[in-house]
Design a protein around this motif. Sequence first.
Motif, short mmCIF file in Angstrom:
data_model
loop_
_atom_site.label_atom_id
_atom_site.label_comp_id
_atom_site.label_asym_id
_atom_site.label_seq_id
_atom_site.Cartn_x
_atom_site.Cartn_y
_atom_site.Cartn_z
N GLY A 165 -5.14 6.42 -8.19
CA GLY A 165 -4.25 6.40 -7.33
C GLY A 165 -4.39 4.94 -6.69
O GLY A 165 -3.52 4.58 -5.59
N SER A 166 -5.09 4.54 -6.35
CA SER A 166 -5.79 3.71 -5.89
C SER A 166 -4.98 1.79 -6.23
O SER A 166 -4.74 1.76 -5.21
N TYR A 214 -1.97 2.65 -8.36
CA TYR A 214 -1.23 2.20 -8.02
C TYR A 214 -0.65 2.31 -6.75
O TYR A 214 0.88 1.96 -6.26
N ASN A 215 -1.34 2.45 -5.27
CA ASN A 215 -1.24 2.41 -4.38
C ASN A 215 -0.84 1.15 -3.44
O ASN A 215 -0.33 0.37 -2.90
N LYS A 216 -2.03 0.42 -4.87
CA LYS A 216 -1.81 -1.31 -3.75
C LYS A 216 -0.54 -2.31 -4.66
O LYS A 216 -1.01 -3.08 -4.79
N LYS A 254 2.63 -0.39 -9.94
CA LYS A 254 3.57 1.09 -10.55
C LYS A 254 3.68 1.40 -11.46
O LYS A 254 4.23 2.55 -11.49
N ASP A 273 0.97 -1.35 0.12
CA ASP A 273 -0.06 -0.27 0.39
C ASP A 273 0.53 1.73 -0.11
O ASP A 273 1.11 1.39 0.95
N TYR A 274 1.06 1.48 -0.85
CA TYR A 274 1.96 2.93 -1.40
C TYR A 274 1.70 4.73 -0.79
O TYR A 274 1.69 5.50 -1.16
N LYS A 275 0.45 4.60 -0.07
CA LYS A 275 -0.23 5.64 0.11
C LYS A 275 -0.75 5.38 1.58
O LYS A 275 -0.72 6.09 2.87
N LYS A 276 -1.12 4.28 2.30
CA LYS A 276 -1.01 4.04 4.23
C LYS A 276 -1.16 3.75 4.84
O LYS A 276 -1.04 2.61 5.98
N LYS A 285 4.85 5.28 4.44
CA LYS A 285 3.98 5.80 3.91
C LYS A 285 2.88 6.27 4.73
O LYS A 285 1.80 7.50 3.73
N ALA A 314 6.13 0.96 2.11
CA ALA A 314 4.88 0.06 1.85
C ALA A 314 4.95 -1.07 1.63
O ALA A 314 3.40 -1.40 1.18
#
Length: 565
Positions: A376-377, A379-381, A384, A150-153, A200, A177
């Motif tokens: 974005g969701s 990418y975050n999962k 890449k 998870d590249y955001k959270k 992240k 992440a």
Amino acid sequence: MAKLWFKVQRYFRRKPVRFFTFLALYLTAGSLVFLHSGFGGQPAISQSQASPAVGGPAEVAAELPFLGDLHLARGFRDVGEASSIARRYGPSFKSKDTNERAKLGDYGGAWSRALKGRAVREKEEERAKYMGCYLDDTQSRALRGVSFFDYKKMTVFRCQDNCAERGYLYAGLEFGAECYCGHKIQAANVSEAECDMGCKGERGSVCGGANRLSVYRLQLAQESARRYGSAVFRGCFRRPNNLSLALPVTVAMSNMSVDKCVDLCTEKEFPLAALAGTACHCGFPTTRFPLHEREDEQLCAQRCSAEEFESCGTSSHFIVYQTQVQDNRCMDRRFLPAKSKQLIALASFPGAGNTWARHLIELATGFYTGSYYFDGSLYNKGFKGERDHWRSGRTICIKTHESGQKEIEAFDAAILLIRNPYKALMAEFNRKYGGHIGFAAHAHWKGKEWPEFVRNYAPWWATHTLDWLKFGKRVLVVHFEDLKRDLFAQLGRMVRLLGAAAREDRLLCVESQKDGNFKRSGLRKLEFDPYTPDMRRTIAAYIRMVDAALRARNLTGVPDDYCPR
């Protein structure tokens, strides 16, 4: 007196600056008196005074004459509340921290937040112990259980919680992440300075580094209660010809049970557990043991010696379970080493399984997929390639839902993914109103949104396929239903079109890791049929159009279940 008051008023009207100066001095003096009465007379509270054994609230209030209601409003209502907080945070709070608070004279929210933060850290320390920074390698992972990105959270707690929930002993964080789980650490310890990337989703916390893992050992309540998650039953299979090569680990068990064999293979970091009477075999799916030809389960129906209702197979036919150990042979992914000379589309109508197909392609080839859009969701999962421009040439194929002639002719080849329109429309409606893995609310299905959606999207399902068949330069048609039923063969076709080497061991690995982060767990069964008779007649006409177009190109028509007979 009235005359004097009139003179004062006339004085300040002539000199307004003096009036405002006098007013400011008056307010300042009043504030100082107020602060002095609230804090200046407060004595330090000793531990004995804070203890409920000394006396009740009246006795404490009597010793604090200057605080009055103001103190009680800002601090503890009574000693009983102080006692309860002392019990909540332990003896260190009651002794040391109470004195510190009295010295500072601050009973506000900042101190409460500090105490809460300390309690959270203490709770985290009880749950997991930090082991250090470890080397990690995409070819040979330090932790070989399940993983997720998870590249955001991403946070330390989230990783630990996910690994603990699945019964793993270790949780490791990498690259800020990425989260990896495992039952043992299979790598060397390195300097702490090499784990230098922040999480992240958690400022101030470290989540490993580039090819470096921050590893925690999870403190489970009872080692005997440790579980490995639920193993997946794969079926009954004939004994492989070369057993020692096909399944490299064999252990004899006099009291054989499914749990014992699964636990053994999980501990030894193998994704397959094969039960053969009184022997437990562990290994990977390979060309020597591909799990493609299932046998009648009656051939494996020999009761386990330690279980009354479970079958443990025989010496000639094995009962096979898939453990929770992740098969890492297909998990490494990267961008193309050189810019691709051709652009290949992964084209589909929305809701036809494009994201799932991307997941399969990335595992099968080892290369990232791109997108005509940016999500974005996704990418975050872990997708890449989502941020790359679709013409960058660094990704092996590009996701697109476009169906115009100009957009289609921009690609040199395409994989056209087609899905039953009844299922695709419902999946896209769920995504539109419930997110990538969520579901639309009942009110949306019953409201005006669903009829309007079908009216606009059903024609698009047909024109999307017809346009790609008409304008596409080199199109490989793959039906979503065939990909689910025979993943090995269909994915092999897709990989060959992409020009990648279709290694069988890697494809077999994909079969055991086929569920990605965005595969919805089946369509939620509604209590009613969302399609009206008019909707079905319209969609049936579109299905016949697509079927005729496929057959005109000497391709297999739509699967039978598109039009129930």
